[in-house]
Design an enzyme around this catalytic site. Structure first.
Site, PDB file in Angstrom:
ATOM      1  N   HIS A 142     -53.769 -43.641   7.744  1.00 50.11           N
ATOM      2  CA  HIS A 142     -53.445 -42.265   8.131  1.00 50.11           C
ATOM      3  C   HIS A 142     -52.038 -41.928   7.650  1.00 50.11           C
ATOM      4  CE1 HIS A 142     -53.101 -38.623  10.551  1.00 50.11           C
ATOM      5  NE2 HIS A 142     -54.418 -38.640  10.529  1.00 50.11           N
ATOM      6  N   SER A 154     -55.959 -29.324   5.752  1.00 48.76           N
ATOM      7  CA  SER A 154     -56.702 -28.105   6.129  1.00 48.76           C
ATOM      8  C   SER A 154     -55.845 -27.153   6.950  1.00 48.76           C
ATOM      9  CB  SER A 154     -57.996 -28.453   6.868  1.00 48.76           C
ATOM     10  OG  SER A 154     -57.755 -29.349   7.921  1.00 48.76           O
ATOM     11  N   HIS A 161     -59.614 -36.362   3.080  1.00 50.71           N
ATOM     12  CA  HIS A 161     -59.419 -35.648   4.355  1.00 50.71           C
ATOM     13  C   HIS A 161     -60.772 -35.604   5.089  1.00 50.71           C
ATOM     14  CE1 HIS A 161     -57.679 -33.048   7.246  1.00 50.71           C
ATOM     15  NE2 HIS A 161     -57.691 -31.891   6.610  1.00 50.71           N
ATOM     16  N   ARG A 194     -58.901 -40.945  18.893  1.00 50.66           N
ATOM     17  CA  ARG A 194     -60.192 -40.286  18.712  1.00 50.66           C
ATOM     18  C   ARG A 194     -61.243 -41.319  18.293  1.00 50.66           C
ATOM     19  NH1 ARG A 194     -58.379 -35.934  14.461  1.00 50.66           N
ATOM     20  NH2 ARG A 194     -57.501 -37.869  13.621  1.00 50.66           N
ATOM     21  N   ASP A 221     -62.449 -40.790  11.413  1.00 54.91           N
ATOM     22  CA  ASP A 221     -63.689 -40.816  10.636  1.00 54.91           C
ATOM     23  C   ASP A 221     -64.378 -42.176  10.604  1.00 54.91           C
ATOM     24  OD1 ASP A 221     -63.587 -38.126   9.883  1.00 54.91           O
ATOM     25  OD2 ASP A 221     -62.028 -38.588   8.435  1.00 54.91           O
TER      26      ASP A 221
HETATM   27  N1  AMX Z   1     -57.805 -48.383   1.895  1.00 52.35           N
HETATM   28  C1  AMX Z   1     -57.141 -48.822   0.802  1.00 52.35           C
HETATM   29  N2  AMX Z   1     -55.901 -48.435   0.481  1.00 52.35           N
HETATM   30  C2  AMX Z   1     -55.298 -47.597   1.324  1.00 52.35           C
HETATM   31  C3  AMX Z   1     -55.905 -47.130   2.490  1.00 52.35           C
HETATM   32  C4  AMX Z   1     -57.223 -47.538   2.753  1.00 52.35           C
HETATM   33  N3  AMX Z   1     -57.921 -47.123   3.811  1.00 52.35           N
HETATM   34  N4  AMX Z   1     -55.047 -46.289   3.132  1.00 52.35           N
HETATM   35  C5  AMX Z   1     -53.933 -46.245   2.369  1.00 52.35           C
HETATM   36  N5  AMX Z   1     -54.086 -47.024   1.285  1.00 52.35           N
HETATM   37  C6  AMX Z   1     -53.168 -47.178   0.156  1.00 52.35           C
HETATM   38  C7  AMX Z   1     -52.945 -45.812  -0.485  1.00 52.35           C
HETATM   39  O1  AMX Z   1     -54.018 -45.477  -1.369  1.00 52.35           O
HETATM   40  C8  AMX Z   1     -51.623 -46.019  -1.175  1.00 52.35           C
HETATM   41  O2  AMX Z   1     -51.871 -46.749  -2.355  1.00 52.35           O
HETATM   42  P1  AMX Z   1     -51.023 -46.436  -3.710  1.00 52.35           P
HETATM   43  O3  AMX Z   1     -49.613 -46.773  -3.364  1.00 52.35           O
HETATM   44  O4  AMX Z   1     -51.655 -47.337  -4.711  1.00 52.35           O
HETATM   45  O5  AMX Z   1     -51.226 -44.977  -4.001  1.00 52.35           O
HETATM   46  C9  AMX Z   1     -50.888 -46.941  -0.207  1.00 52.35           C
HETATM   47  O6  AMX Z   1     -51.904 -47.559   0.624  1.00 52.35           O
HETATM   48  C10 AMX Z   1     -49.914 -46.214   0.700  1.00 52.35           C
HETATM   49  O7  AMX Z   1     -50.607 -45.161   1.350  1.00 52.35           O
HETATM   50  P2  AMX Z   1     -50.145 -44.658   2.807  1.00 52.35           P
HETATM   51  O8  AMX Z   1     -48.757 -44.123   2.674  1.00 52.35           O
HETATM   52  O9  AMX Z   1     -50.384 -45.705   3.824  1.00 52.35           O
HETATM   53  O10 AMX Z   1     -51.197 -43.511   3.093  1.00 52.35           O
HETATM   54  P3  AMX Z   1     -51.113 -41.988   2.657  1.00 52.35           P
HETATM   55  O11 AMX Z   1     -50.322 -41.277   3.694  1.00 52.35           O
HETATM   56  O12 AMX Z   1     -50.702 -41.834   1.249  1.00 52.35           O
HETATM   57  O13 AMX Z   1     -52.644 -41.545   2.747  1.00 52.35           O
HETATM   58  C11 AMX Z   1     -54.802 -41.493   3.712  1.00 52.35           C
HETATM   59  C12 AMX Z   1     -53.312 -41.412   3.985  1.00 52.35           C
HETATM   60  C13 AMX Z   1     -55.578 -41.143   4.965  1.00 52.35           C
HETATM   61  C14 AMX Z   1     -55.181 -40.467   2.621  1.00 52.35           C
HETATM   62  C15 AMX Z   1     -55.150 -42.919   3.239  1.00 52.35           C
HETATM   63  O14 AMX Z   1     -54.874 -43.833   4.284  1.00 52.35           O
HETATM   64  C16 AMX Z   1     -56.575 -43.068   2.793  1.00 52.35           C
HETATM   65  O15 AMX Z   1     -56.888 -42.785   1.637  1.00 52.35           O
HETATM   66  N6  AMX Z   1     -57.500 -43.525   3.725  1.00 52.35           N
HETATM   67  C17 AMX Z   1     -58.901 -43.608   3.397  1.00 52.35           C
HETATM   68  C18 AMX Z   1     -59.536 -42.219   3.430  1.00 52.35           C
HETATM   69  C19 AMX Z   1     -59.622 -41.693   4.842  1.00 52.35           C
HETATM   70  O16 AMX Z   1     -60.021 -42.377   5.771  1.00 52.35           O
HETATM   71  N7  AMX Z   1     -59.270 -40.403   5.040  1.00 52.35           N
HETATM   72  C20 AMX Z   1     -59.398 -39.723   6.335  1.00 52.35           C
HETATM   73  C21 AMX Z   1     -58.081 -39.434   6.989  1.00 52.35           C
HETATM   74  C22 AMX Z   1     -58.278 -38.677   8.287  1.00 52.35           C
HETATM   75  C23 AMX Z   1     -58.770 -37.307   7.993  1.00 52.35           C
HETATM   76  O17 AMX Z   1     -58.049 -36.480   7.456  1.00 52.35           O
HETATM   77  N8  AMX Z   1     -59.994 -37.005   8.293  1.00 52.35           N
END
Ligand code: AMX
Length: 463
Positions: free
Chosen positions: A339, A263, A293, A348, A394
């Protein structure tokens, strides 16, 4: 429209005094304490930046790998954000202050801090509150537009539409068309930001009441602070004041999270084309609406409630572990965990958890959130994919909202947005003050990258 020079703005400020504008930007209105403080600080920041860039502009500070190019530019240091930073091992610092030390503040105090680098004094806070209150009235045309939207519109689509439709009032656009000088851009951005921030609680509360049939809209009150007024306009009974306290905390904690998140970056990128605050914040909100996000808060509560429903209450640790594994095996993420930057429990989340432990320790949904915190990091570690197995902001907020009766999940990202607008606006004011250039990174084709790698590697070249 006037043609403008294409050289970076900091070069335009090299004439001493060139940035000194009349105290009111030449428009004859009284100057707010926030504007006055910025007017004092900005020349100092510009001077400092000017000498820094002049002396070190060609210094190399980073390289980029192919993994980073295909991996969402993770870790690439290629933008500036002075309002806040997120060291992976510490979590959010707002102007250098750990967010845990700011949890007792009001959101408008945080806005002042984000913009100026200092918390406001009593007079400055009072002045900002008066400014926001003076600008808070939401014009009828916004309600007309919102009422005309399909009944099943997502609350985020409604909020975004309301922000965009207000663009007609942009002072930045009007003054730009009149030939405003570049050194004054930040002032017009500040004016638009204050208008937008002042109206957001009223708009967001109105969306809640329209979208979820909560009865007539509730008028703003000039005697309440920004967050208390929002709570009042949402129309919640809050006899013991706990909901109000929680909302204040919520609006502080979500206010900013450095510049690279979707964002903030979307907002910054659009603003760099000199699009005004309404276009830019709208772009940021569109990014916040994504499930990876800002929408993760609604997804997260859904997940916790699925646990609650499946096990008829708080499950055993073994049941929860199995449920988490089932989620992962079905190819879904566990929302609220992981994250892109953080590598520790998000401070947070800690703040929300502390609130829950103090004010609603027996609530079954909150107890599941707390249990997930004990169980899920180990599951994610065992799975070995997520770089950060810890909870993000979150993971806990939804359970608190749910406890207080705010049960419309699809509204949760609107709350996030009202708060995050503080950070987006502060970042844009600073970017305008610094005269940052239009964003235009270089993209490459996959073929170009392959050829580059071949040229760099003698072994590959010999193939
Ligand atoms: N559950 C399952 N798998 C997860 C995970 C979770 N909570 N967090 C990361 N992974 C997986 C990724 O999907 C990725 O898998 P892939 O290699 O098969 O594509 C792998 O772990 C490596 O990811 P990463 O480098 O650790 O994370 P990222 O920087 O690519 O993504 C984020 C970060 C937040 C999108 C990811 O951790 C995620 O999808 N979390 C769940 C959704 C969430 O809570 N989002 C909110 C974030 C905070 C916000 O912006 N409000």
């Amino acid at each position: 429209m006037f043609p403008r020079p294409h050289k970076p703005a900091w070069k335009l400020w090299s004439t001493p005094g060139a940035w000194c504008t009349g105290a009111d930007g030449g428009r004859g209105t009284a100057m707010s304490a926030l504007k006055k403080k910025l007017q004092d600080r900005i020349p100092v920041w510009r001077n400092d930046l000017h000498s820094f860039i002049k002396e070190h502009g060609e210094t190399q500070i980073a390289t980029v790998s192919i993994n980073q190019i295909y991996g969402g530019m993770r870790g690439v240091r290629a933008m500036i954000c002075d309002t806040s930073e997120v060291p992976p091992e510490r979590g959010l610092l707002i102007r250098g202050i750990p967010v845990a030390e700011l949890t007792g503040k009001l959101p408008e105090e945080i806005f002042f801090l984000l913009c100026t680098g200092e918390l406001p004094g009593e007079h400055e806070l009072h002045d900002l509150q008066k400014e926001l209150s003076r600008r808070a009235r939401v014009p009828q045309y916004i309600w007309d537009v919102l009422m005309a939207m399909p009944k099943d519109s997502h609350p985020m689509a409604m909020l975004d539409t309301a922000v965009l439709v207000m663009e007609r009032e942009s002072q930045f656009r009007r003054r730009y068309d009149e030939g405003m000088e570049r050194k004054d851009y930040w002032e017009a951005m500040l004016e638009d930001s204050l208008d937008l921030i002042a109206r957001l609680p009223g708009i967001a509360a109105g969306i809640y009441r329209i979208r979820f049939d909560k009865g007539p809209r509730i008028d703003s009150r000039g005697d309440l602070d920004w967050s208390a007024n929002y709570v009042h306009m949402l129309g919640f009974d809050d006899p013991d004041g706990r909901f109000g306290k929680m909302m204040r905390l919520y609006l502080v904690l979500h206010s900013d999270h450095e510049g690279g998140n979707v964002s903030a970056h979307a907002c910054h990128c659009v603003a760099s084309a000199l699009s005004d605050a309404y276009y830019s914040v709208s772009a940021g909100l569109n990014g916040l609406a994504g499930p990876l996000h800002g929408l993760a808060n609604q997804e997260c509560l859904k997940w916790v409630l699925m646990v609650h429903e499946k096990f008829g209450g708080v499950p055993t640790d073994a049941q929860l572990r199995e449920f988490a594994w089932d989620t992962l095996k079905s190819g879904r993420v566990i929302p609220g965990y992981g994250h892109a930057v953080l590598r520790v429990t998000d401070p947070r989340f800690d703040a929300f958890r502390a609130f829950g432990l103090k004010y609603l320790p027996e609530d079954p949904v909150f107890r599941i959130v707390d249990q997930v915190f004990r169980i899920v990091p180990d599951v994610l570690k065992e799975q070995g994919k997520a770089k950060d197995p810890w909870p993000n902001v979150d993971a806990g907020s939804g359970a608190l909202l749910y406890h207080f009766g705010l049960k419309e999940f699809s509204y949760y990202t609107v709350l996030f947005s009202v708060s995050r607008a503080l950070g987006m606006c502060a970042q844009m004011i600073i970017s305008r003050a610094f005269g940052e250039a239009i964003e235009r990174p270089k993209s490459s084709t996959t073929e170009w990258l392959k050829a580059k790698v071949k040229a760099l590697s003698p072994k590959l070249a010999a193939l």
